[in-house]
Design a protein around this motif. Structure first.
Motif, PDB file in Angstrom:
ATOM      1  N   VAL A 164     -12.318   5.964   1.115  1.00 39.28           N
ATOM      2  CA  VAL A 164     -12.317   6.536  -0.107  1.00 39.28           C
ATOM      3  C   VAL A 164     -10.858   6.202  -0.721  1.00 39.28           C
ATOM      4  O   VAL A 164      -9.868   6.221  -0.155  1.00 39.28           O
ATOM      5  CB  VAL A 164     -12.700   8.002  -0.310  1.00 39.28           C
ATOM      6  N   LEU A 165     -10.993   6.605  -2.231  1.00 34.87           N
ATOM      7  CA  LEU A 165      -9.497   6.553  -2.973  1.00 34.87           C
ATOM      8  C   LEU A 165      -9.067   7.679  -2.975  1.00 34.87           C
ATOM      9  O   LEU A 165      -9.817   8.660  -3.099  1.00 34.87           O
ATOM     10  CB  LEU A 165      -9.964   5.908  -4.442  1.00 34.87           C
ATOM     11  N   ILE A 166      -7.653   7.754  -3.170  1.00 33.14           N
ATOM     12  CA  ILE A 166      -6.938   9.119  -3.496  1.00 33.14           C
ATOM     13  C   ILE A 166      -7.118   9.595  -4.942  1.00 33.14           C
ATOM     14  O   ILE A 166      -7.334   8.818  -5.808  1.00 33.14           O
ATOM     15  CB  ILE A 166      -5.528   8.841  -2.835  1.00 33.14           C
ATOM     16  N   ASN A 167      -6.909  10.814  -5.319  1.00 29.15           N
ATOM     17  CA  ASN A 167      -7.011  11.424  -6.468  1.00 29.15           C
ATOM     18  C   ASN A 167      -8.318  11.354  -7.011  1.00 29.15           C
ATOM     19  O   ASN A 167      -9.387  11.316  -6.406  1.00 29.15           O
ATOM     20  CB  ASN A 167      -5.927  10.943  -7.491  1.00 29.15           C
ATOM     21  N   ASP A 168      -8.555  11.412  -8.333  1.00 29.60           N
ATOM     22  CA  ASP A 168      -9.825  11.438  -9.331  1.00 29.60           C
ATOM     23  C   ASP A 168      -9.643  10.266 -10.307  1.00 29.60           C
ATOM     24  O   ASP A 168      -8.606  10.150 -10.805  1.00 29.60           O
ATOM     25  CB  ASP A 168     -10.059  13.038  -9.679  1.00 29.60           C
ATOM     26  N   ALA A 202     -19.893  12.368   8.188  1.00 33.73           N
ATOM     27  CA  ALA A 202     -19.116  11.049   8.487  1.00 33.73           C
ATOM     28  C   ALA A 202     -18.164  11.477   9.849  1.00 33.73           C
ATOM     29  O   ALA A 202     -17.961  12.495  10.190  1.00 33.73           O
ATOM     30  CB  ALA A 202     -18.141  10.567   7.435  1.00 33.73           C
ATOM     31  N   SER A 203     -18.271  10.305  10.788  1.00 29.52           N
ATOM     32  CA  SER A 203     -17.487  10.637  11.987  1.00 29.52           C
ATOM     33  C   SER A 203     -15.883  10.323  11.607  1.00 29.52           C
ATOM     34  O   SER A 203     -15.069  10.783  12.525  1.00 29.52           O
ATOM     35  CB  SER A 203     -17.842   9.263  13.033  1.00 29.52           C
ATOM     36  N   ALA A 204     -15.642   9.532  10.626  1.00 28.74           N
ATOM     37  CA  ALA A 204     -14.269   9.123  10.309  1.00 28.74           C
ATOM     38  C   ALA A 204     -14.016   8.829   8.772  1.00 28.74           C
ATOM     39  O   ALA A 204     -14.905   8.591   8.218  1.00 28.74           O
ATOM     40  CB  ALA A 204     -13.842   7.837  10.988  1.00 28.74           C
ATOM     41  N   ILE A 205     -12.687   9.288   8.148  1.00 29.18           N
ATOM     42  CA  ILE A 205     -12.538   9.213   6.895  1.00 29.18           C
ATOM     43  C   ILE A 205     -11.201   8.545   6.639  1.00 29.18           C
ATOM     44  O   ILE A 205     -10.365   8.859   7.404  1.00 29.18           O
ATOM     45  CB  ILE A 205     -12.742  10.685   6.305  1.00 29.18           C
ATOM     46  N   LEU A 206     -11.145   7.422   5.953  1.00 22.38           N
ATOM     47  CA  LEU A 206      -9.819   6.711   5.703  1.00 22.38           C
ATOM     48  C   LEU A 206      -9.628   7.003   4.003  1.00 22.38           C
ATOM     49  O   LEU A 206     -10.542   6.571   3.364  1.00 22.38           O
ATOM     50  CB  LEU A 206      -9.901   5.402   6.151  1.00 22.38           C
ATOM     51  N   ILE A 207      -8.398   7.269   3.666  1.00 23.25           N
ATOM     52  CA  ILE A 207      -8.150   7.410   2.290  1.00 23.25           C
ATOM     53  C   ILE A 207      -7.294   6.152   1.968  1.00 23.25           C
ATOM     54  O   ILE A 207      -6.296   5.865   2.828  1.00 23.25           O
ATOM     55  CB  ILE A 207      -7.395   8.688   2.014  1.00 23.25           C
ATOM     56  N   ILE A 208      -7.479   5.417   0.969  1.00 23.17           N
ATOM     57  CA  ILE A 208      -6.731   4.107   0.540  1.00 23.17           C
ATOM     58  C   ILE A 208      -5.229   4.819  -0.040  1.00 23.17           C
ATOM     59  O   ILE A 208      -5.541   5.550  -1.100  1.00 23.17           O
ATOM     60  CB  ILE A 208      -7.520   3.447  -0.253  1.00 23.17           C
ATOM     61  N   HIS A 209      -4.162   4.588   0.547  1.00 19.40           N
ATOM     62  CA  HIS A 209      -3.017   5.145  -0.171  1.00 19.40           C
ATOM     63  C   HIS A 209      -2.664   4.478  -1.274  1.00 19.40           C
ATOM     64  O   HIS A 209      -2.586   3.051  -1.357  1.00 19.40           O
ATOM     65  CB  HIS A 209      -1.813   4.997   0.988  1.00 19.40           C
ATOM     66  N   GLU A 210      -1.967   5.236  -2.212  1.00 23.74           N
ATOM     67  CA  GLU A 210      -1.584   4.537  -3.530  1.00 23.74           C
ATOM     68  C   GLU A 210      -0.696   5.499  -4.140  1.00 23.74           C
ATOM     69  O   GLU A 210      -1.034   6.732  -4.086  1.00 23.74           O
ATOM     70  CB  GLU A 210      -3.024   4.346  -4.573  1.00 23.74           C
ATOM     71  N   LEU A 248      -5.314   4.436   4.997  1.00 26.04           N
ATOM     72  CA  LEU A 248      -4.759   2.922   5.197  1.00 26.04           C
ATOM     73  C   LEU A 248      -3.804   3.019   4.249  1.00 26.04           C
ATOM     74  O   LEU A 248      -3.770   3.263   3.086  1.00 26.04           O
ATOM     75  CB  LEU A 248      -6.120   2.321   4.687  1.00 26.04           C
ATOM     76  N   ASN A 249      -2.752   2.155   4.530  1.00 22.98           N
ATOM     77  CA  ASN A 249      -1.626   1.790   3.649  1.00 22.98           C
ATOM     78  C   ASN A 249      -2.143   0.806   2.675  1.00 22.98           C
ATOM     79  O   ASN A 249      -3.227   0.078   2.635  1.00 22.98           O
ATOM     80  CB  ASN A 249      -0.187   1.585   4.220  1.00 22.98           C
ATOM     81  N   GLY A 250      -1.392   0.849   1.443  1.00 22.71           N
ATOM     82  CA  GLY A 250      -2.044   0.111   0.595  1.00 22.71           C
ATOM     83  C   GLY A 250      -2.464  -1.500   0.719  1.00 22.71           C
ATOM     84  O   GLY A 250      -3.267  -1.935   0.713  1.00 22.71           O
ATOM     85  N   GLU A 251      -1.213  -2.141   1.572  1.00 22.85           N
ATOM     86  CA  GLU A 251      -1.423  -3.429   1.736  1.00 22.85           C
ATOM     87  C   GLU A 251      -2.733  -3.565   2.707  1.00 22.85           C
ATOM     88  O   GLU A 251      -3.384  -4.885   2.868  1.00 22.85           O
ATOM     89  CB  GLU A 251      -0.289  -3.939   2.652  1.00 22.85           C
ATOM     90  N   ALA A 252      -2.600  -2.983   3.926  1.00 28.40           N
ATOM     91  CA  ALA A 252      -3.703  -3.174   4.761  1.00 28.40           C
ATOM     92  C   ALA A 252      -4.973  -2.774   4.158  1.00 28.40           C
ATOM     93  O   ALA A 252      -6.005  -3.617   4.400  1.00 28.40           O
ATOM     94  CB  ALA A 252      -3.648  -2.105   5.870  1.00 28.40           C
ATOM     95  N   ALA A 253      -5.146  -2.115   3.138  1.00 30.92           N
ATOM     96  CA  ALA A 253      -6.314  -1.814   2.251  1.00 30.92           C
ATOM     97  C   ALA A 253      -6.515  -3.202   1.456  1.00 30.92           C
ATOM     98  O   ALA A 253      -7.955  -3.766   1.637  1.00 30.92           O
ATOM     99  CB  ALA A 253      -6.540  -0.504   1.508  1.00 30.92           C
ATOM    100  N   ASP A 254      -5.551  -3.881   0.953  1.00 25.62           N
ATOM    101  CA  ASP A 254      -5.868  -4.994   0.184  1.00 25.62           C
ATOM    102  C   ASP A 254      -6.379  -5.972   1.033  1.00 25.62           C
ATOM    103  O   ASP A 254      -7.328  -6.775   0.876  1.00 25.62           O
ATOM    104  CB  ASP A 254      -4.814  -5.602  -0.695  1.00 25.62           C
ATOM    105  N   GLY A 255      -5.701  -6.113   2.328  1.00 26.53           N
ATOM    106  CA  GLY A 255      -6.005  -7.177   3.344  1.00 26.53           C
ATOM    107  C   GLY A 255      -7.710  -6.791   3.600  1.00 26.53           C
ATOM    108  O   GLY A 255      -8.417  -8.145   3.463  1.00 26.53           O
ATOM    109  N   LEU A 256      -8.158  -5.738   4.036  1.00 18.99           N
ATOM    110  CA  LEU A 256      -9.473  -5.399   4.223  1.00 18.99           C
ATOM    111  C   LEU A 256     -10.392  -6.055   3.108  1.00 18.99           C
ATOM    112  O   LEU A 256     -11.457  -6.725   3.262  1.00 18.99           O
ATOM    113  CB  LEU A 256      -9.648  -4.163   4.665  1.00 18.99           C
ATOM    114  N   PHE A 257      -9.999  -5.270   2.139  1.00 20.71           N
ATOM    115  CA  PHE A 257     -11.159  -5.632   1.002  1.00 20.71           C
ATOM    116  C   PHE A 257     -11.203  -7.182   0.464  1.00 20.71           C
ATOM    117  O   PHE A 257     -12.157  -7.761  -0.008  1.00 20.71           O
ATOM    118  CB  PHE A 257     -10.599  -4.678  -0.161  1.00 20.71           C
TER     119      PHE A 257
END
Ligand SMILES: [Zn+2]
Length: 547
Positions: A164-168, A202-210, A248-257
């Motif tokens: 998921v993304l942080i904030n709203d 969910a078994s796990a939750i990862l927030i994409i850092h920004e 997930l740090n921003g760069e790792a998330a960028d790489g994944l997506f």
């Protein structure tokens, strides 16, 4: 003629009653003094309290002092015949064994913890092993019925990893009709996102850092993931947390997506639209974590002044007692005395309690003074109290909390953190005006401070809660001076051994804050009123309205 004479008579007698009540209110408020606030603060910040750390000898000294003072000012034990409520907690330290790997569209990505991915496990399990856990992108991870918003609509995250993304969406669109614009709602907080993912199974939750949305850079979740976490013990009926939570740090998330043919930036824009649909990613994650658990118990302390007519209904006045104990020395001082965090607030609570106890005519509803433990570790004492309250939850009519009250003299403002949430703000505004003061909505609402102090667990069970104090506009020296004092405190004393009692502290402002809170609370416990959440508050629908 006769009728109108009777009406006048009734009116006059009502007014007379209310005049004498107002007199009683004034006399009780006059028992709140700067000298007594000073004495409480000086005592609570003394070296003999050893920095008031939970599970340390400092805890024993602190909680027995608090119980003794509650008795002295005329309160009774709030938990049956005890002043204390045990708060069982589990400390969990998590070790991530080996790299975390993600298979994304046939490509293997290797992430190292904590630099690329900051994860921990709040689970009771000793070993958490996930192999090829399917990943689902769930937008902002928000379910908000009042906005007609559901990021989990038509996706199944049970036994999967939600991303998921942080904030709203309000923050990123600047649209004030979408959530609360730049002001962070509860839905924007990482704690909410963890809880919602758990509710969704969910078994796990990862927030994409920004950084903008989080309010801090990646070093904060990174550090927190390698520091043992303290958690409230799970009880039956609670939704268990996800086995793995993190960022997930921003760069790792960028790489994944980008491996999947997406860009995070574009997805963030698209996810701000209401009809946007979450989707299963062509990706799965493998990770192994080992947990070490340590059980420990700390104490909440509380007293009650029973009401005469509706003793089961109450207001809660609270300030956390815990601080950081004895640690690394700075300038030759190793005791984290916590005079301002949170000695001044405990003093504020005692003075309000004493004012209630001084009333010749006792109030109809009860007053509870609560000193929760383990605020610094994540609002654990207050969360336990709201999960196990000594009165029915719906009978907690309102909560008044404070934290870090600066003893810098009388202020023109009363800063309300989380302004606009409930009718308590309007009641406070009336009292503030009588003191020649004005209400100042928290100047930095995007930091989500309303969700980070002890009244918040009360809000989560639907209790209208106020976090208000003079902070920004000194009556004598003005705004710039007050901002400089606050900055000085935050940079040189906050969470440091230098948070000591100093004789030059001026408690007149905190005395006024205490009188204001006392008057608002007094209006509630001498009546049948139930202040309500405002329309649009994210807490308005938690409990059914009782009028
Ligand atoms: Zn504090």
């Amino acid at each position: 003629m006769k009728n109108s004479f009777i009406t006048t008579l009734v009116l006059v007698s009502l007014l007379a009653a209310s005049c004498s009540e107002e007199g009683a209110l004034r006399r009780a408020a006059a028992t709140i003094t700067a000298d007594e606030l000073r004495n409480y603060t000086m005592t609570l910040a003394a070296d003999s309290f050893m920095g008031r750390k939970p599970f340390s000898p400092g805890e024993t000294v602190t909680v027995s002092y608090l119980a003794g003072e509650l008795e002295k000012i005329g309160f009774r034990p709030a938990f049956g015949d005890s002043w204390f409520q045990s708060v069982p907690m589990t400390e969990i330290s998590t070790r991530v064994a080996g790299p975390v790997t993600i298979m994304a569209a046939g490509r293997r990505l290797e992430l190292s913890a904590p630099d690329d991915i900051a994860i921990e496990s709040p689970s009771q399990k000793k070993i958490v092993e996930f192999k090829d856990l399917p990943m689902v992108f769930c937008g902002f991870g928000i379910v908000a019925p009042e906005y007609g918003w559901d990021d989990y609509r038509d996706v199944d995250v049970r036994g999967k990893c939600a991303v998921v993304l942080i904030n709203d969406p309000g923050l990123y669109t600047g649209d004030t009709t979408l959530f609360k614009g730049r002001q962070m709602t509860y839905y924007g907080r990482w704690t909410y996102k963890y809880d919602e993912a758990a509710r969704q199974g969910a078994s796990a939750i990862l927030i994409i850092h920004e950084t903008l949305g989080a309010g801090y850079d990646y070093s904060i979740p990174r550090k927190s993931s390698i520091t043992p976490g303290l958690y409230m013990e799970q009880v039956e009926g609670d939704t268990p947390p996800c086995d793995v939570c993190g960022w997930l740090n921003g760069e790792a998330a960028d790489g994944l997506f980008s491996a999947l043919g997406y860009s995070v930036q574009t997805l963030r824009k698209e996810a701000c639209q209401k009809d946007w649909q979450s989707f299963g990613m062509e990706a799965s994650i493998t990770m192994n974590l080992e947990n070490t658990h340590t059980q420990n118990t700390s104490m909440n302390v509380a007293g009650i002044l029973p009401g005469t007519k509706n003793p089961d209904e109450c207001v809660v006045i609270e300030g956390h007692w815990d601080h950081f104990g004895i640690g690394e020395a700075e300038n030759g001082d190793s005791i984290y005395n916590g005079a301002v965090d949170n000695g001044t607030t405990m003093a504020w609570a005692f003075e309000i309690g004493e004012a209630f106890a001084s009333l010749a005519k006792k109030t109809e509803r009860s007053v509870i003074l609560l000193f929760p433990t383990a605020e610094e570790q994540g609002l654990l004492g207050s969360s336990w109290f709201t999960a196990h309250p000594p009165v029915a939850r719906e009978n907690i009519i309102a909560c008044f909390n404070n934290d870090m009250m600066l003893p810098i003299g009388r202020m023109n403002d009363i800063m309300v953190t989380g302004y606009g949430q409930s009718e308590l703000d309007d009641m406070l505004a009336v009292v503030a005006a009588k003191q020649g003061r004005y209400i100042l909505p928290d100047p930095t609402p995007e930091t989500g401070m309303y969700f980070r102090s002890d009244h918040f667990p009360f809000a989560l069970i639907g209790v209208p809660s106020l976090f208000a104090r003079g902070n920004c506009d000194s009556r004598v020296h003005g705004k710039e001076w007050a901002a400089a004092r606050e900055k000085e405190y935050l940079t040189t004393r906050y969470h440091k051994p230098a948070d000591n009692y100093y004789p030059e502290m001026d408690f007149e402002g905190i005395a006024e804050d205490a009188k204001a809170a006392f008057e608002v609370a007094w209006r509630i416990v001498t009546s049948d009123m139930r202040p309500q959440w405002k329309t649009g508050s994210e807490f308005a629908n938690i409990r059914p309205a009782v009028h």
